[in-house]
Design a protein around this motif. Sequence first.
Motif, PDB file in Angstrom:
ATOM      1  N   VAL A 672       0.844  -1.206   0.000  1.00  0.00           N
ATOM      2  CA  VAL A 672       0.000   0.000   0.000  1.00  0.00           C
ATOM      3  C   VAL A 672       0.875   1.249   0.000  1.00  0.00           C
ATOM      4  CG1 VAL A 672      -1.714   1.300   1.314  1.00  0.00           C
ATOM      5  CG2 VAL A 672      -1.914  -1.197   1.098  1.00  0.00           C
ATOM      6  N   LEU A 673       1.959   1.231   0.762  1.00  0.00           N
ATOM      7  CA  LEU A 673       2.850   2.382   0.802  1.00  0.00           C
ATOM      8  C   LEU A 673       3.470   2.648  -0.575  1.00  0.00           C
ATOM      9  CD1 LEU A 673       4.693   1.813   4.208  1.00  0.00           C
ATOM     10  CD2 LEU A 673       2.729   3.291   3.740  1.00  0.00           C
ATOM     11  N   VAL A 674       3.885   1.583  -1.250  1.00  0.00           N
ATOM     12  CA  VAL A 674       4.453   1.754  -2.591  1.00  0.00           C
ATOM     13  C   VAL A 674       3.410   2.328  -3.545  1.00  0.00           C
ATOM     14  CG1 VAL A 674       5.405   0.522  -4.574  1.00  0.00           C
ATOM     15  CG2 VAL A 674       6.201  -0.031  -2.283  1.00  0.00           C
ATOM     16  N   ASP A 675       2.170   1.847  -3.448  1.00  0.00           N
ATOM     17  CA  ASP A 675       1.105   2.374  -4.307  1.00  0.00           C
ATOM     18  C   ASP A 675       0.840   3.859  -4.032  1.00  0.00           C
ATOM     19  OD1 ASP A 675       0.726   0.011  -5.641  1.00  0.00           O
ATOM     20  OD2 ASP A 675      -0.882  -0.707  -4.310  1.00  0.00           O
ATOM     21  N   VAL A 676       0.873   4.251  -2.762  1.00  0.00           N
ATOM     22  CA  VAL A 676       0.629   5.661  -2.421  1.00  0.00           C
ATOM     23  C   VAL A 676       1.720   6.543  -3.014  1.00  0.00           C
ATOM     24  CG1 VAL A 676       0.481   7.314  -0.527  1.00  0.00           C
ATOM     25  CG2 VAL A 676      -0.656   5.090  -0.351  1.00  0.00           C
ATOM     26  N   PHE A 677       2.981   6.121  -2.862  1.00  0.00           N
ATOM     27  CA  PHE A 677       4.071   6.902  -3.437  1.00  0.00           C
ATOM     28  C   PHE A 677       3.939   6.977  -4.955  1.00  0.00           C
ATOM     29  CE2 PHE A 677       6.315   6.522   0.621  1.00  0.00           C
ATOM     30  CZ  PHE A 677       6.981   7.717   0.680  1.00  0.00           C
ATOM     31  N   THR A 678       3.550   5.872  -5.577  1.00  0.00           N
ATOM     32  CA  THR A 678       3.388   5.868  -7.039  1.00  0.00           C
ATOM     33  C   THR A 678       2.276   6.821  -7.468  1.00  0.00           C
ATOM     34  OG1 THR A 678       4.131   3.560  -7.113  1.00  0.00           O
ATOM     35  CG2 THR A 678       2.970   4.391  -9.032  1.00  0.00           C
ATOM     36  N   ALA A 679       1.154   6.837  -6.736  1.00  0.00           N
ATOM     37  CA  ALA A 679       0.036   7.723  -7.090  1.00  0.00           C
ATOM     38  C   ALA A 679       0.431   9.192  -6.981  1.00  0.00           C
ATOM     39  CB  ALA A 679      -1.158   7.419  -6.194  1.00  0.00           C
ATOM     40  N   TYR A 680       1.112   9.571  -5.876  1.00  0.00           N
ATOM     41  CA  TYR A 680       1.538  10.960  -5.711  1.00  0.00           C
ATOM     42  C   TYR A 680       2.567  11.345  -6.775  1.00  0.00           C
ATOM     43  CZ  TYR A 680      -0.876  12.106  -1.349  1.00  0.00           C
ATOM     44  OH  TYR A 680      -1.841  12.409  -0.414  1.00  0.00           O
ATOM     45  N   ASP A 681       3.419  10.402  -7.121  1.00  0.00           N
ATOM     46  CA  ASP A 681       4.450  10.694  -8.116  1.00  0.00           C
ATOM     47  C   ASP A 681       3.825  10.927  -9.488  1.00  0.00           C
ATOM     48  OD1 ASP A 681       7.462  10.692  -8.688  1.00  0.00           O
ATOM     49  OD2 ASP A 681       6.716   9.237 -10.165  1.00  0.00           O
ATOM     50  N   GLN A 682       2.853  10.101  -9.853  1.00  0.00           N
ATOM     51  CA  GLN A 682       2.179  10.291 -11.139  1.00  0.00           C
ATOM     52  C   GLN A 682       1.406  11.612 -11.184  1.00  0.00           C
ATOM     53  OE1 GLN A 682      -0.217   6.800 -11.640  1.00  0.00           O
ATOM     54  NE2 GLN A 682       1.540   5.457 -12.155  1.00  0.00           N
ATOM     55  N   GLU A 683       0.801  11.981 -10.038  1.00  0.00           N
ATOM     56  CA  GLU A 683       0.062  13.247  -9.986  1.00  0.00           C
ATOM     57  C   GLU A 683       1.005  14.429 -10.150  1.00  0.00           C
ATOM     58  OE1 GLU A 683      -2.954  15.692  -6.953  1.00  0.00           O
ATOM     59  OE2 GLU A 683      -2.213  13.675  -6.445  1.00  0.00           O
ATOM     60  N   ALA A 684       2.185  14.333  -9.546  1.00  0.00           N
ATOM     61  CA  ALA A 684       3.157  15.422  -9.670  1.00  0.00           C
ATOM     62  C   ALA A 684       3.696  15.523 -11.086  1.00  0.00           C
ATOM     63  CB  ALA A 684       4.291  15.220  -8.672  1.00  0.00           C
ATOM     64  N   LYS A 685       3.923  14.389 -11.732  1.00  0.00           N
ATOM     65  CA  LYS A 685       4.445  14.398 -13.089  1.00  0.00           C
ATOM     66  C   LYS A 685       3.414  14.896 -14.093  1.00  0.00           C
ATOM     67  CE  LYS A 685       8.140  10.948 -13.068  1.00  0.00           C
ATOM     68  NZ  LYS A 685       8.461  11.078 -11.662  1.00  0.00           N
ATOM     69  N   ALA A 686       2.154  14.883 -13.724  1.00  0.00           N
ATOM     70  CA  ALA A 686       1.136  15.412 -14.635  1.00  0.00           C
ATOM     71  C   ALA A 686       1.313  16.905 -14.832  1.00  0.00           C
ATOM     72  CB  ALA A 686      -0.255  15.104 -14.099  1.00  0.00           C
ATOM     73  N   ASP A 687       1.802  17.591 -13.782  1.00  0.00           N
ATOM     74  CA  ASP A 687       2.032  19.028 -13.887  1.00  0.00           C
ATOM     75  C   ASP A 687       3.443  19.340 -14.356  1.00  0.00           C
ATOM     76  OD1 ASP A 687      -0.546  19.367 -12.949  1.00  0.00           O
ATOM     77  OD2 ASP A 687       0.108  19.473 -10.842  1.00  0.00           O
ATOM     78  N   ASP A 688       4.396  18.536 -13.910  1.00  0.00           N
ATOM     79  CA  ASP A 688       5.789  18.781 -14.270  1.00  0.00           C
ATOM     80  C   ASP A 688       6.462  17.436 -14.494  1.00  0.00           C
ATOM     81  OD1 ASP A 688       8.325  19.638 -14.691  1.00  0.00           O
ATOM     82  OD2 ASP A 688       8.636  20.477 -12.672  1.00  0.00           O
ATOM     83  N   GLU A 689       7.014  17.217 -15.702  1.00  0.00           N
ATOM     84  CA  GLU A 689       7.617  15.926 -16.030  1.00  0.00           C
ATOM     85  C   GLU A 689       8.839  15.641 -15.172  1.00  0.00           C
ATOM     86  OE1 GLU A 689       8.517  15.847 -20.133  1.00  0.00           O
ATOM     87  OE2 GLU A 689       6.412  15.863 -20.794  1.00  0.00           O
ATOM     88  N   ASN A 690       9.494  16.653 -14.732  1.00  0.00           N
ATOM     89  CA  ASN A 690      10.706  16.463 -13.937  1.00  0.00           C
ATOM     90  C   ASN A 690      10.423  16.346 -12.446  1.00  0.00           C
ATOM     91  OD1 ASN A 690      12.318  16.640 -16.259  1.00  0.00           O
ATOM     92  ND2 ASN A 690      12.317  18.903 -16.137  1.00  0.00           N
ATOM     93  N   ALA A 691       9.180  16.510 -12.057  1.00  0.00           N
ATOM     94  CA  ALA A 691       8.847  16.434 -10.634  1.00  0.00           C
ATOM     95  C   ALA A 691       8.928  14.996 -10.161  1.00  0.00           C
ATOM     96  CB  ALA A 691       7.452  17.008 -10.403  1.00  0.00           C
ATOM     97  N   ALA A 692       9.220  14.817  -8.882  1.00  0.00           N
ATOM     98  CA  ALA A 692       9.316  13.490  -8.281  1.00  0.00           C
ATOM     99  C   ALA A 692       8.951  13.592  -6.811  1.00  0.00           C
ATOM    100  CB  ALA A 692      10.725  12.930  -8.440  1.00  0.00           C
ATOM    101  N   VAL A 693       8.180  12.632  -6.308  1.00  0.00           N
ATOM    102  CA  VAL A 693       7.766  12.590  -4.908  1.00  0.00           C
ATOM    103  C   VAL A 693       8.576  11.497  -4.230  1.00  0.00           C
ATOM    104  CG1 VAL A 693       5.873  12.195  -3.310  1.00  0.00           C
ATOM    105  CG2 VAL A 693       5.457  13.418  -5.466  1.00  0.00           C
ATOM    106  N   ASP A 694       9.456  11.869  -3.348  1.00  0.00           N
ATOM    107  CA  ASP A 694      10.293  10.899  -2.649  1.00  0.00           C
ATOM    108  C   ASP A 694      10.088  10.933  -1.139  1.00  0.00           C
ATOM    109  OD1 ASP A 694      11.343  13.358  -2.170  1.00  0.00           O
ATOM    110  OD2 ASP A 694      13.414  12.851  -2.723  1.00  0.00           O
ATOM    111  N   TRP A 695       9.066  11.721  -0.650  1.00  0.00           N
ATOM    112  CA  TRP A 695       8.784  11.776   0.798  1.00  0.00           C
ATOM    113  C   TRP A 695       7.322  12.121   0.979  1.00  0.00           C
ATOM    114  CZ3 TRP A 695       6.782  15.453   4.111  1.00  0.00           C
ATOM    115  CH2 TRP A 695       6.967  15.220   5.480  1.00  0.00           C
ATOM    116  N   LEU A 696       6.692  11.444   1.958  1.00  0.00           N
ATOM    117  CA  LEU A 696       5.286  11.692   2.289  1.00  0.00           C
ATOM    118  C   LEU A 696       5.139  11.730   3.802  1.00  0.00           C
ATOM    119  CD1 LEU A 696       3.333   9.385  -0.228  1.00  0.00           C
ATOM    120  CD2 LEU A 696       3.450  11.887  -0.258  1.00  0.00           C
ATOM    121  N   PRO A 697       4.228  12.597   4.318  1.00  0.00           N
ATOM    122  CA  PRO A 697       4.015  12.634   5.783  1.00  0.00           C
ATOM    123  C   PRO A 697       3.359  11.360   6.277  1.00  0.00           C
ATOM    124  CG  PRO A 697       2.471  14.076   4.642  1.00  0.00           C
ATOM    125  CD  PRO A 697       3.443  13.613   3.603  1.00  0.00           C
TER     126      PRO A 697
END
Length: 760
Positions: A672-697
């Motif tokens: 579940v944690l891996v899926d959450v990171f993947t979802a946030y990362d895809q959402e960030a890349k929708a706005d910026d291709e170079n964006a990456a999510v490597d930390w979540l509260p």
Amino acid sequence: MTEMPTGPSLDRTDLATVTYLPGAGPAADASPLDAAPALGGTTVTTDEAAVVESARRVLEGRVETAGSGIEKVDEPDFDTFDDRPLIPAWMKSAEGWAMYSGVFYRARVRGYRRWVRRQRTDRGHVAQFRRGRRRVHDWVRGFEGIQLQAIAHQAHIAAAEARSAARTARFTPGLMKNKKQVAQREADRTQTVAMQAIAEHKKLRGNRRRAYSLRLGAAYGPPAAAIAAGFVQAGWIGATAGSLATFAGGAVAGRHPITEETDWSADWRSLGDGDAMTAPMLDKCFQAAKVIAADESLAIIQMPMLDARGAWSTIVDLPPGIPVKKAMRSHAELASAFGVEEAQLTISRNKSKGARAGRLELYVSKELPFTGDVDPGPLLALEAAANFWGRIEIGPDVRGLPISISVVERSGLIGGEPGAGKSASGNTILLAAALDPRVILWLADGKGGGDLEPFEPLCDRYEGSADPEAFDAMLDEAILDMKHRYALLKKLGKRKVTEELANKYPELRQKLLWVDELMLYTTDDDFGKKITKKLRNLVSRGRAAGIITFCATQKPGSDVVDTSLRDLLSIRWALRCTTPEASDTILGKGAAASGYSAKSIEPEMRGAGLLWAEGTNPTLVRADYYSDDQVKELLERAYDLRAKAGTLPEGPKSLADKLRDQGDDDAQVLAVLVDVFTAYDQEAKADDENAAVDWLPGTELLDALKAAGVDITPEKLARLVVREADEKKKRTWEGSASALNGYPLTAVLRAAQTKYGLTA
């Protein structure tokens, strides 16, 4: 002497008789001479002297014409002849006819005496008639009786095996389901074989009866008709004439005597010369091979007989104190004594009821086996899916009987020289596994060629680039899967995987790990020892978990395959090898000395090898051959079967899917944690291709876990995902006024790798 006149004759056409008297000579002149002196002391009269003188003048050409006008006679030419033969006049006399009669009589007497003397020899008319009668009778009987006897013996053996198998299936308790089913299948198979043998026996017996009747009518019909017709036409005289005609016909048929080639055949004959196998021949061959002493003999248990393939078979007992192993070690010597190739002679321990340590079975093929056309493989005629839990058809043995093996809880090793047919032989097992949609295929091609490439669409794991590092990673996954299988078996309270469990739990489906050209992986400097260790672990422990391992290589010596690994591979298949030592590296030490050497396999026998899978003796088998087009056809059928069953490989799995496959609560949390990171990362890349999510509260992660149905406390999450000191620093998050505690993606990935050995 009689001569023909050379000149024209006016009044005579018969032969002129001129008598030459001894002592007469030509006259000196034409004057009248005195009377000739007496010859031999006898006085010659005047008239006789005148006749002699006249003859002289005629011969000397001194006859002149008289003055009375008579024409001069031309001088005769004794070198010219007409068409009349030179027949002595005395031949027309009584003495001549008497001489002719005497010569004819004496010739007939001598001929009669020779005929009488000949009647007591093998060239007499009676002896000729006997030979002719025997030859005609042998022709009428024909050779079908030998084939009929052989097929009758086979039918008897098959019927006995069918009765035994049916009895075993009947009395096997129903509680022993596996053994009950195996016994029932064996009973069905043996019953089918027995029915086929009996039907073949009936068919052959009918053919023999028809052929015998036709030859009987052709051989004995004309003599019987001649005797009967003669009796009807002229009574006993006609019957006698018909009998004499029959006697003459039989004598003509046997006019050439049967002679023995005593110049060489009396010294030594063998099966290779076309002789029949007999008890004296067996004794002589075993004595020549030094298996038994010159004063010892064999005990014939089953008389030598020919089968439908023209091969000889027999069962014998060696003299007391001589084991079968001694005869098997003398395989080459016995083949030489029989006059055949080593591959034509098969020596095996007799496995029938009442077998003994000194009882062996001999089978001598008519020709070099496995050199003819290959019959279509049985998988081509298979309409439904195959059953990898059952027995797998490998190919025919030297007798033409199909050989099958069971690979359940087994592992195997295939070896042989290059070009011996390892790839084609391995197809018999690989295709059977592919046609069972329940089997999971993991293939590694150490050759890096295209032999296994057609199987790639059906494989869950495939290593085709001959990369030792990739194969090492594949083994890690296989060992991890083995652990999960054993964990599931413990939960179910079972010791090993069965067909029923595999059908009920997809995680326990059979897995076939096939390694081609193992030498490339095990001799690698960096990963060779690791691969050997992991393979040994998988082979020794994976059998009960439903993991079947097969390895193929050219020469599995100790430098290629460690003996600790090689000895665990229970199924051995040795194709043609260049040396007996190479054969022993596959079959085991001492196999060649016991008479089982793949060195004796001829190069023409491609695909043939010694298979040691079940029983105490290796069996010479030729693998069923499938061409490239047939392999493609079978794999297309296998793809359709797996598509309908829903067992086609899904492709590379994500880390979250791999974690869910573990069946563990902690793995579910990490997924579940891996899926959450993947979802946030895809959402960030929708706005910026170079964006990456490597930390979540942590609050975001706990809310996601709660939404996924996973109830976990912050303390437990902290113990599961261990963070380093610098990773525990608080960070700001959008929508919050203060810094929050959280988890970096690296900590989650590290936890998955540390606990489960999985990477993204």
